[in-house]
Design a protein around this motif. Sequence first.
Motif, short mmCIF file in Angstrom:
data_model
loop_
_atom_site.label_atom_id
_atom_site.label_comp_id
_atom_site.label_asym_id
_atom_site.label_seq_id
_atom_site.Cartn_x
_atom_site.Cartn_y
_atom_site.Cartn_z
N ASN A 43 -22.82 12.66 -35.30
CA ASN A 43 -22.60 12.30 -36.71
C ASN A 43 -23.64 12.93 -37.64
O ASN A 43 -23.47 12.91 -38.87
N GLY A 44 -24.71 13.49 -37.07
CA GLY A 44 -25.71 14.16 -37.88
C GLY A 44 -25.48 15.65 -38.00
O GLY A 44 -26.39 16.40 -38.34
N ILE A 45 -24.25 16.09 -37.74
CA ILE A 45 -23.94 17.52 -37.73
C ILE A 45 -24.10 18.17 -39.11
O ILE A 45 -24.25 19.39 -39.21
N GLU A 46 -24.09 17.34 -40.18
CA GLU A 46 -24.29 17.88 -41.53
C GLU A 46 -25.75 17.88 -41.95
O GLU A 46 -26.07 18.26 -43.08
N SER B 78 -40.26 9.69 -32.97
CA SER B 78 -41.16 10.43 -33.86
C SER B 78 -40.38 11.36 -34.78
O SER B 78 -40.66 11.47 -35.97
N LEU B 79 -39.36 12.04 -34.21
CA LEU B 79 -38.57 12.98 -35.01
C LEU B 79 -37.73 12.25 -36.06
O LEU B 79 -37.57 12.74 -37.19
N VAL B 80 -37.20 11.09 -35.69
CA VAL B 80 -36.42 10.30 -36.66
C VAL B 80 -37.31 9.85 -37.81
O VAL B 80 -36.93 9.90 -38.98
N SER B 81 -38.54 9.42 -37.49
CA SER B 81 -39.46 8.97 -38.54
C SER B 81 -39.83 10.11 -39.48
O SER B 81 -40.14 9.88 -40.65
N LYS B 82 -39.78 11.35 -38.99
CA LYS B 82 -40.10 12.52 -39.81
C LYS B 82 -38.87 13.09 -40.52
O LYS B 82 -38.97 14.07 -41.25
N ASN B 83 -37.70 12.49 -40.24
CA ASN B 83 -36.44 12.94 -40.84
C ASN B 83 -36.12 14.39 -40.45
O ASN B 83 -35.67 15.20 -41.26
N CYS B 84 -36.36 14.69 -39.18
CA CYS B 84 -36.05 16.02 -38.67
C CYS B 84 -34.54 16.20 -38.55
O CYS B 84 -33.78 15.24 -38.44
N ALA B 85 -34.10 17.48 -38.58
CA ALA B 85 -32.66 17.77 -38.56
C ALA B 85 -32.04 17.54 -37.20
O ALA B 85 -30.88 17.11 -37.07
N GLY B 86 -32.77 17.83 -36.11
CA GLY B 86 -32.23 17.70 -34.76
C GLY B 86 -33.23 18.22 -33.75
O GLY B 86 -34.34 18.66 -34.10
N VAL B 87 -32.84 18.20 -32.49
CA VAL B 87 -33.73 18.65 -31.42
C VAL B 87 -32.90 19.40 -30.38
O VAL B 87 -31.78 19.01 -30.05
N GLY B 88 -33.48 20.52 -29.88
CA GLY B 88 -32.84 21.29 -28.81
C GLY B 88 -33.67 21.22 -27.55
O GLY B 88 -34.88 21.41 -27.58
N VAL B 89 -33.03 20.92 -26.43
CA VAL B 89 -33.74 20.79 -25.15
C VAL B 89 -32.98 21.56 -24.07
O VAL B 89 -31.78 21.84 -24.18
N ASN C 6 -28.21 9.31 -36.08
CA ASN C 6 -27.64 10.59 -36.51
C ASN C 6 -28.59 11.77 -36.27
O ASN C 6 -28.78 12.65 -37.11
N LEU C 7 -29.20 11.76 -35.07
CA LEU C 7 -30.11 12.85 -34.69
C LEU C 7 -29.44 13.67 -33.58
O LEU C 7 -29.41 13.25 -32.42
N PRO C 8 -28.90 14.83 -33.94
CA PRO C 8 -28.23 15.65 -32.92
C PRO C 8 -29.21 16.13 -31.83
O PRO C 8 -30.31 16.60 -32.15
N ILE C 9 -28.80 15.94 -30.57
CA ILE C 9 -29.55 16.49 -29.43
C ILE C 9 -28.69 17.62 -28.85
O ILE C 9 -27.56 17.38 -28.39
N VAL C 10 -29.22 18.85 -28.90
CA VAL C 10 -28.47 20.03 -28.49
C VAL C 10 -28.97 20.51 -27.14
O VAL C 10 -30.19 20.71 -26.95
N SER C 11 -28.06 20.68 -26.21
CA SER C 11 -28.40 21.23 -24.89
C SER C 11 -28.39 22.75 -24.98
O SER C 11 -27.36 23.36 -25.28
N LEU C 12 -29.58 23.40 -24.74
CA LEU C 12 -29.72 24.84 -24.88
C LEU C 12 -29.55 25.53 -23.52
O LEU C 12 -29.98 25.00 -22.48
N PRO C 13 -28.96 26.73 -23.52
CA PRO C 13 -28.84 27.49 -22.26
C PRO C 13 -30.23 27.78 -21.68
O PRO C 13 -31.15 28.15 -22.41
N ASN C 14 -30.38 27.64 -20.37
CA ASN C 14 -31.68 27.81 -19.72
C ASN C 14 -32.15 29.26 -19.70
O ASN C 14 -33.35 29.53 -19.53
N ASP C 15 -31.22 30.21 -19.86
CA ASP C 15 -31.63 31.62 -19.77
C ASP C 15 -32.17 32.16 -21.09
O ASP C 15 -32.57 33.32 -21.17
N LEU C 16 -32.20 31.36 -22.15
CA LEU C 16 -32.71 31.82 -23.44
C LEU C 16 -34.20 31.54 -23.56
O LEU C 16 -34.70 30.50 -23.13
#
Length: 541
Positions: A22-25, A72-83, A104-114
């Motif tokens: 829901n935080g995609i915007e 911590s990221l929510v308290s800072k109003n960060c856009a999202g996190v990639g792991v 509404n904090l998007p957690i993005v799964s990143l490819p391991n080869d990047l």
Amino acid sequence: MNIRDMMQLAPFQQASILAGRNGIENKVLNATFIDAPDGYQWCKSGDFIVTTGYPFISNQAWEKGVMKLLKSLVSKNCAGVGVKLGRYIPDLPEKIVTYADENNLPIVSLPNDLSWSDVIVPIITQINQKQENELQKTHEVYEQFHHHLKVKGNLYNLADLLHTIIQVPITIYNRDYSQIIHTHEEIFPQEEIEKIISTLSCQKSQPILNANWNDTEFTVRWLYSSNRLVGGVFLWGAHSELQAWEKAALEQTSVITVLEIERIRTSSATLQHFRNDFLTELLEGKILEQEVIYRRAREVNWDLGDSYKVVLLDCYLENSPNENDIPIWQQKINILNEFENELRVVLPKTLIGFDAQNRYIFLVSGTEEDTSIINKIRHTIRKLNITSFCGGIGRKAWIEALSTSYKEAISAYQVAYTSIEESDTAKESQLYIRSFQSLDVERILFSDNPKAASQSMFQEYLKKVVDYDKKRNSDLLSTLKVFLDNNMNYDETANALFIHRNTVRYRIKMIQELTSLDLGNLKDLLLLQMAMTAMDSFVEG
């Protein structure tokens, strides 16, 4: 750029959103990497964080470390996190997914080869490119408005220019002068726009408002001048946040419109000054020739009628609130403009200005009834929600004799003002007004020249009776005197005059027709008695 836009970049083609969809915007303003347990302290609003998660699982269970990071990221109003899942964070427990969804904090799964640079650099590049595009478009917007000013475009051109930039129907509303400019078909009439203004909160500190009215979404930029709401620029159908260049275009439109309103006001103020001078001379009887009166009226763009009633109004509360520290003279001019806008609908062709004492003067058509005038002015004052007023209404007078109606309005105003001073309840009303027609003994008591007022009363009510007696060699006036001396008893009057009772009735009927007074009405009777007294004084003098 938001998370949705970011997911369209090449490095994210194989990525997926695991939680917080829901935080995609959420707006992405920067991208950074955290590799220390306290790295979150340097994060700021809009950051997209990439991390292995390792710094947050040392010496503690990894679930607890990841939850600490997310909080911590929510308290800072960060856009999202990639792991990258697998090495330090094997998966996302249900508790973490729920927390990310709720906040509404998007957690993005990143490819391991990047590599991290493969992730961060495209985001920064896209942000910079977007900012560069916005700067370019904003520069183009300023150039277009500069050209508009250079060629001296009008408000119609201005509305069209804003439409070409924002691509929605535009309405510019100049409230002070009832000027409405549409680029397309009318969405709402002026009356409905006024309802929007009076209903919605219009705070100067928040001039842009996204709203919905009768199932129509719109964005409005309120227009302020001298701390007053003087109109708005309406963007019909626009309800999402505007781009930077669109905001710049809207602001430029607002500034130019307010400047145009100020220009019109300055011009109108000059014209109103000449109107006030003409009005003062007219009301004080300095101009008597009808031809001169109508010529002077044309010079100030007034189309005069044949007869008017003079209405005098003024604020009677000495401690009127002045919320924005606006000078009293400016407040009165602002109120005059608001009166003019409203009365042109309910009292058309009414001429408005100030007299020599800076009191409001309305010249209302002589065909308008006093009760109708009072009701319409009271309705206008309540609608405008302006300060309380005291006033007086003179009787109908021909244009070359308006000084008489003006003097009557002053007398009626003084009666109303005195009544207010003597009554606490009267002060609660927004309008306390008397009409000269409704006055009786007050006509003399509140006159600047009681003797002249008495003579006027004689001329008004008994002159026709005296002239009738002279022309017909009749005895109406003497009959009236005896009738009043005998407490309006027909039989005693007949006996005193040695005439038949019906003759008395006939003569009294004739007197009532000539004076337009009903002796059965206590007020009319009092007026007639005062006229008789005035006649005796006049004859003796």
